[in-house]
Design a protein around this motif. Structure first.
Motif, PDB file in Angstrom:
ATOM      1  N   PHE A 171       0.997   1.131  -4.307  1.00  0.00           N
ATOM      2  CA  PHE A 171      -0.324   1.648  -4.650  1.00  0.00           C
ATOM      3  C   PHE A 171      -0.231   3.023  -5.306  1.00  0.00           C
ATOM      4  O   PHE A 171      -0.885   3.294  -6.324  1.00  0.00           O
ATOM      5  CB  PHE A 171      -1.195   1.711  -3.394  1.00  0.00           C
ATOM      6  N   SER A 184      -5.796   4.316   4.198  1.00  0.00           N
ATOM      7  CA  SER A 184      -5.832   2.855   4.005  1.00  0.00           C
ATOM      8  C   SER A 184      -4.839   2.152   4.930  1.00  0.00           C
ATOM      9  O   SER A 184      -5.104   1.046   5.425  1.00  0.00           O
ATOM     10  CB  SER A 184      -5.553   2.496   2.543  1.00  0.00           C
ATOM     11  N   ASN A 238       0.819  -1.213   0.000  1.00  0.00           N
ATOM     12  CA  ASN A 238       0.000   0.000   0.000  1.00  0.00           C
ATOM     13  C   ASN A 238       0.853   1.263   0.000  1.00  0.00           C
ATOM     14  O   ASN A 238       0.518   2.259  -0.648  1.00  0.00           O
ATOM     15  CB  ASN A 238      -0.916  -0.020   1.220  1.00  0.00           C
TER      16      ASN A 238
END
Length: 499
Positions: free
Chosen positions: A38, A172, A34
């Motif tokens: 990401f 997130s 992430n």
């Protein structure tokens, strides 16, 4: 510390630790992806979308098809959060999706040039377009900006803010941290259940294996309906346990038989030694007599025919006694060491007793003895009549030899007492005479033991008659013995009764 080490050796604990570690690695991997992947993937996808818009606009101006470009660009701008600006070759706005976009470009000196690469981070550069990542320090916003020259020399500018994606990554990540906590908690419960589901059967198999190592085959693995390796292993353990149990039982039985063979061999050796000892002891006197009378015949000690005949008769008599003694000893040895098989059957003990009395008629007449039978006419027993006849005969012969008049009475009495509850009949043979000393009662059943120390050869017998009784009755496991009465001695034995 020792308990911790022992716990870590457990399959259940190691399985729990391993699964928990794997879950933590997965969560850590998601966080790293992430953080570092990401954002790059987002930029890559948006860069691809920018190039797609560039191609749409460029194709519109070079194509002969008549489409509503403004409507299409408006949809693209709304769906992708794009700011789009098109200028003609006179630097006049042809289209803008955001009125503030042009003023913002005016404030950025780098936008006055088509391919100024001194400011911003170049993401991708082509022959007709340039894509950069630029930060607006005034508004603290980072953009991806595409600047391109179309085939008709129009200028195209497209930008998209990416500050929000960085915030999305942070959000997130925080969400992942929160989910990691819940995941670890839930995974802990699941892993505990899974580790127990796999660990308990393994522990059970381990306990069964330990018991098998101690030759305890009483525990078996509980087979389930599951078709897996553990269940198959349990079946194999059970099969191995059954085979080992059968094999060990066979070995034990073989060992018992071997011990019996060794014991039998030992008994045979003992019987041989005892036989040699008894024979050498008992045959000394007859051999000496035979030797003496034989020498007398050879040396013609007595020249008359009658004396020589007497010498010969003594030798023959002693030879017969020796032959009889040897046969009796062999039979006694076989009885004592269980080498005789009894042919048991049903017969009337009263008839047998009468037959023994009939055969002893000559001895009874010589002793002028009166014999009484105190018994019913029929008592059926289950035994070998041949050997029981020998027992009764020994008792009656022994009673005749030791018969004396006591208090004006002289007789022998045979009595049969039936005990229905015990399913036995006790046979008693009583004779008037001297009682047996207490120290001799246990000895009279031994071979060659004689109460009469004079050991008269004519009347004393061989001394093994009661040994026959002992050997025969021990084979049946029934009681026998002798009791001193007020005016005599009573010998007894018990037999199995058949009603």
């Amino acid at each position: 510390m020792e308990q911790v080490k022992n716990a870590l050796k457990s399959v259940r604990v190691r399985l729990f630790v391993t699964l928990s570690f794997v879950i933590l690695l997965i969560i850590l991997f998601l966080i790293l992806v992430n953080n570092f992947v990401f954002g790059q993937f987002y930029i890559y996808s948006k860069t691809k979308a920018l190039k797609s818009v560039y191609e749409i606009v460029n194709n519109h101006y070079t194509s002969t098809q008549n489409i509503d470009l403004e409507l299409q660009l408006e949809k693209i701008a709304i769906n992708n959060n794009f700011d789009i600006l098109i200028k003609n070759d006179q630097n006049v706005n042809v289209y803008t999706s955001n009125k503030d976009f042009f003023s913002t470009l005016g404030q950025m000196n780098e936008m006055t040039s088509r391919f100024n690469s001194n400011l911003g981070e170049v993401i991708e550069k082509g022959e007709e377009f340039n894509i950069k990542k630029i930060k607006d320090n005034k508004n603290d916003i980072t953009y991806i900006l595409l600047s391109a020259t179309l085939d008709n020399d129009y200028l195209l500018y497209i930008r998209i803010p990416i500050t929000s994606i960085q915030e999305s990554v942070k959000i997130s990540n925080n969400f992942l941290y929160l989910m990691a906590g819940f995941a670890i908690l839930i995974a802990g419960v699941i892993v505990t259940y899974v580790s127990r589901k796999f660990g308990d059967p393994i522990s059970e198999l381990n306990d069964i294996a330990k018991k098998m190592s101690n030759l305890d085959f009483s525990h078996k693995y509980r087979i389930t309906d599951a078709d897996d390796e553990i269940n198959n292993l349990g079946k194999s353990i059970n099969a191995m346990s059954d085979k080992l149990e059968r094999t060990i039982k066979q070995l034990r039985n073989t060992n018992i038989e071997l011990e019996k063979d060794i014991e039998e061999k030992s008994q045979i050796d003992e019987m041989r030694k005892s036989f040699i000892s008894d024979v050498s002891h008992e045959l000394k006197t007859p051999i000496a007599l035979i030797q003496g009378y034989s020498e007398g015949l050879l040396e013609n000690v007595n020249s008359d025919e009658e004396s020589r005949k007497f010498y010969a008769e003594v030798i023959l008599d002693e030879t017969n006694k020796m032959d009889k003694l040897v046969k009796q000893l062999l039979e006694l040895m076989k009885l004592e060491y269980g080498k005789r098989e009894f042919q048991d059957k049903k017969f009337n003990i009263v008839e047998l007793e009468k037959e023994v009395v009939r055969k002893s008629k000559v001895m009874l007449e010589e002793k002028q003895a009166e014999i009484k039978l105190d018994t019913p006419e029929e008592i059926n027993v289950f035994a070998d009549d041949f050997y029981i006849e020998q027992v009764i005969s020994n008792y009656i012969t022994n009673a005749i030899k030791h018969l004396k008049e006591i208090n004006g009475k002289k007789y022998i009495r045979i009595e049969n007492v039936v005990d229905v509850e015990k399913n036995k009949v006790r046979v008693k043979v009583f004779n008037t005479g001297d009682i047996i000393a207490e120290e001799d009662i246990a000895r009279i059943w031994n071979r060659f033991y004689k109460i009469d120390v004079s050991r008269n050869r004519e009347n004393g017998g061989s001394g093994i008659g009661l040994s026959f009784v002992k050997a025969i009755m021990n084979n049946y496991g029934n009681v026998y013995g002798v009791i001193n009465q007020e005016n005599g001695v009573e010998f007894y034995l018990e037999l199995d009764l058949i009603i």
